[in-house]
Design an enzyme around this catalytic site. Structure first.
Site, PDB file in Angstrom:
ATOM      1  N   SER A  56       2.182   1.931 -11.824  1.00 39.30           N
ATOM      2  CA  SER A  56       3.634   2.009 -11.730  1.00 39.30           C
ATOM      3  C   SER A  56       4.329   2.562 -12.965  1.00 39.30           C
ATOM      4  O   SER A  56       5.420   3.098 -12.871  1.00 39.30           O
ATOM      5  CB  SER A  56       4.204   0.638 -11.390  1.00 39.30           C
ATOM      6  OG  SER A  56       3.794  -0.320 -12.338  1.00 39.30           O
ATOM      7  N   HIS A  84       3.515   2.649  -4.873  1.00 37.74           N
ATOM      8  CA  HIS A  84       3.972   3.954  -5.370  1.00 37.74           C
ATOM      9  C   HIS A  84       3.237   5.125  -4.710  1.00 37.74           C
ATOM     10  O   HIS A  84       3.424   6.267  -5.111  1.00 37.74           O
ATOM     11  CB  HIS A  84       3.811   4.022  -6.891  1.00 37.74           C
ATOM     12  CG  HIS A  84       4.621   2.974  -7.592  1.00 37.74           C
ATOM     13  ND1 HIS A  84       5.949   3.145  -7.895  1.00 37.74           N
ATOM     14  CD2 HIS A  84       4.309   1.722  -7.989  1.00 37.74           C
ATOM     15  CE1 HIS A  84       6.417   2.050  -8.473  1.00 37.74           C
ATOM     16  NE2 HIS A  84       5.439   1.174  -8.538  1.00 37.74           N
ATOM     17  N   LYS A  91      10.633   1.327  -2.266  1.00 37.36           N
ATOM     18  CA  LYS A  91      10.493   2.619  -2.947  1.00 37.36           C
ATOM     19  C   LYS A  91      10.724   3.748  -1.925  1.00 37.36           C
ATOM     20  O   LYS A  91      11.869   3.973  -1.556  1.00 37.36           O
ATOM     21  CB  LYS A  91       9.153   2.641  -3.651  1.00 37.36           C
ATOM     22  CG  LYS A  91       9.066   1.374  -4.555  1.00 37.36           C
ATOM     23  CD  LYS A  91       7.908   1.285  -5.427  1.00 37.36           C
ATOM     24  CE  LYS A  91       7.703  -0.101  -6.015  1.00 37.36           C
ATOM     25  NZ  LYS A  91       8.858  -0.779  -6.574  1.00 37.36           N
TER      26      LYS A  91
HETATM   27  N1  PMP Z   1       3.592  -3.530  -6.591  1.00 34.97           N
HETATM   28  C1  PMP Z   1       3.912  -2.546  -7.433  1.00 34.97           C
HETATM   29  C2  PMP Z   1       2.839  -1.635  -7.919  1.00 34.97           C
HETATM   30  C3  PMP Z   1       5.233  -2.383  -7.853  1.00 34.97           C
HETATM   31  O1  PMP Z   1       5.553  -1.409  -8.712  1.00 34.97           O
HETATM   32  C4  PMP Z   1       6.233  -3.261  -7.361  1.00 34.97           C
HETATM   33  C5  PMP Z   1       7.701  -3.123  -7.744  1.00 34.97           C
HETATM   34  N2  PMP Z   1       8.010  -2.393  -8.821  1.00 34.97           N
HETATM   35  C6  PMP Z   1       5.839  -4.280  -6.502  1.00 34.97           C
HETATM   36  C7  PMP Z   1       4.523  -4.383  -6.123  1.00 34.97           C
HETATM   37  C8  PMP Z   1       6.848  -5.256  -5.979  1.00 34.97           C
HETATM   38  O2  PMP Z   1       7.591  -4.688  -4.980  1.00 34.97           O
HETATM   39  P1  PMP Z   1       9.080  -5.136  -4.590  1.00 34.97           P
HETATM   40  O3  PMP Z   1      10.014  -4.493  -5.554  1.00 34.97           O
HETATM   41  O4  PMP Z   1       9.225  -4.620  -3.219  1.00 34.97           O
HETATM   42  O5  PMP Z   1       9.134  -6.626  -4.644  1.00 34.97           O
END
Ligand code: PMP
Length: 401
Positions: A183, A211, A244
């Protein structure tokens, strides 16, 4: 001051940046969200969003959310388990399972809840969780809550993963959990090699496609890394978020019916949280329909991504091993990272600072991310502004002669 307040006062990490006038968080957006947003009454170019396909503002996605609110109301006054299941939750689950190629899927209220609630639920005292050191915080949280033994391996390092697998008792459950695309650094996990090791040591693999959904996939399918690698049958669990590319809020886990039935009856952040709102559910579903029917959006994302990747590399920016719309501009200094974020904001460019403890102090970076709706002209402006701010702050570029 109470002991509690006193302790937290001493740990306030934000105080120094506030005092220095470089505090970068909680900037309030006052407009719709596209490649340009309004903050403090001023237009800025948005290079900090995860809405990779630029769908948060799409008329069909908005209309779906509005219509669902009109039909079902604003909120779900209960969990999926009891009074919080709508027909559109179940329809979306079926659509998602088909999309990623698995038997079944479950929708959770956030992506964070998925990782936390799945990993902790399916692993027990005698089992092992193996995780990449750069995995997302929600994966780490799921591991933390689990009673299993946690074994961290070095980022994308197969020797390190194999060493950890060798430490596990052969007849116990071993769950390897990885981000498909990391991420902050934007690099892709070495999934085919991970699957080879998983087969050798009889381990299960779960991939977080947060992502990569709507981004990777064969022929711009958007189905994610697992499908792109042709490994749908080898990866036991596929996780994704709606926050996303799917331009909404919520998340899902996809896998076989047996694991998912167990989760439906045992996963605490699924059973003990109100279910996703009608608007969020319908918006995610409409965004998924657009991903399926308009692969040209994903192509546009890749065109602008390649333009930006080439441009940053040619100008000598240190961008690590990324090959995705997430481009880390390494600064390797907390203060400078904050200062650059502030100066760029003043120049009309919104980017996100990533500092310790999210990354090691020596790995701080500016996270620059792209959407399918960005134009080359916008990226050119960003190049110019970022180059000039880096120079001002004294971050060296290593442009080819
Ligand atoms: N997994 C990854 C790799 C993320 O980057 C994120 C959020 N940045 C999440 C899970 C969590 O997702 P959410 O924002 O939908 O709670």
């Amino acid at each position: 001051m109470s002991l509690l307040t006193d302790k937290l006062y001493r740990y306030d990490a934000a105080r120094n940046t506030r005092a220095a006038g470089i505090y970068p968080y909680f900037r309030e957006i006052q407009s719709d969200q596209d490649t340009e947003v309004v903050i403090n009454g001023k237009k800025v170019l948005m290079f900090g969003s995860n809405a990779y396909l630029g769908l948060t503002n799409h008329p069909k996605v908005k209309e779906a959310a509005i219509n669902a609110t009109k039909k079902y109301g604003t909120g779900m006054a209960g969990s999926r388990f009891l009074n919080g299941t709508l027909d559109i939750h179940v329809e979306l689950e079926k659509k998602l399972a088909k999309f990623v190629g698995k038997e079944d899927a479950i929708v959770y209220s956030t992506g964070f809840n998925v990782n936390q609630g799945v990993i902790s639920c399916i692993t027990g005292r005698e089992d092992y969780i193996l995780w990449d050191e750069l995995d997302h915080a929600s994966i780490i949280e799921g591991a933390r809550v689990s009673y299993s033994t946690k074994l961290k391996f070095r980022h994308n390092d197969m020797d390190s993963l194999e060493k950890q697998l060798q430490r596990c008792e052969p007849d116990k459950i071993k769950l390897i959990v990885i981000d498909g695309v990391f991420s902050m650094e934007g690099d892709i996990s070495r999934l085919p090699e991970i699957i080879e090791l998983a087969k050798k040591y009889n381990a299960s693999v779960m991939v977080d496609e947060a992502h990569s959904l709507g981004v990777l996939g064969k022929n711009y399918s958007g189905k994610g890394l697992v499908e792109q690698c042709g490994l749908v049958d080898d990866v036991e669990l596929i996780m994704g978020t709606f926050s996303k590319s799917l331009a909404s809020l919520g998340g899902f886990i996809a896998g076989n019916e047996i694991i998912l039935d167990y989760l439906r009856h045992n996963s605490r952040p699924y059973i003990f949280t109100a279910s996703a709102t009608p608007a969020a559910t319908a918006a995610a579903s409409a965004a998924l329909d657009i991903i399926i029917s308009e692969p040209e959006r994903i192509k546009a994302l890749w065109d602008i991504t390649h333009y930006a990747l080439d441009g940053f590399r040619e100008r000598g920016f240190e961008i690590g091993h990324t090959s995705t719309p997430i481009i880390p501009l390494f600064i390797r200094d907390n203060e400078k990272t904050f200062l650059i974020t502030k100066l760029l904001f003043e120049e009309g460019i919104f980017v996100n600072p990533v500092v310790s403890p999210a990354v090691a102090p020596s790995d701080t970076l500016i996270r620059f991310s792209l959407m399918a709706t960005h134009t080359k002209e916008q990226v050119d402006i960003a190049f110019e502004k970022i180059e000039s701010v880096f120079k001002k702050v004294g971050v060296l570029l290593h442009a080819k002669a």
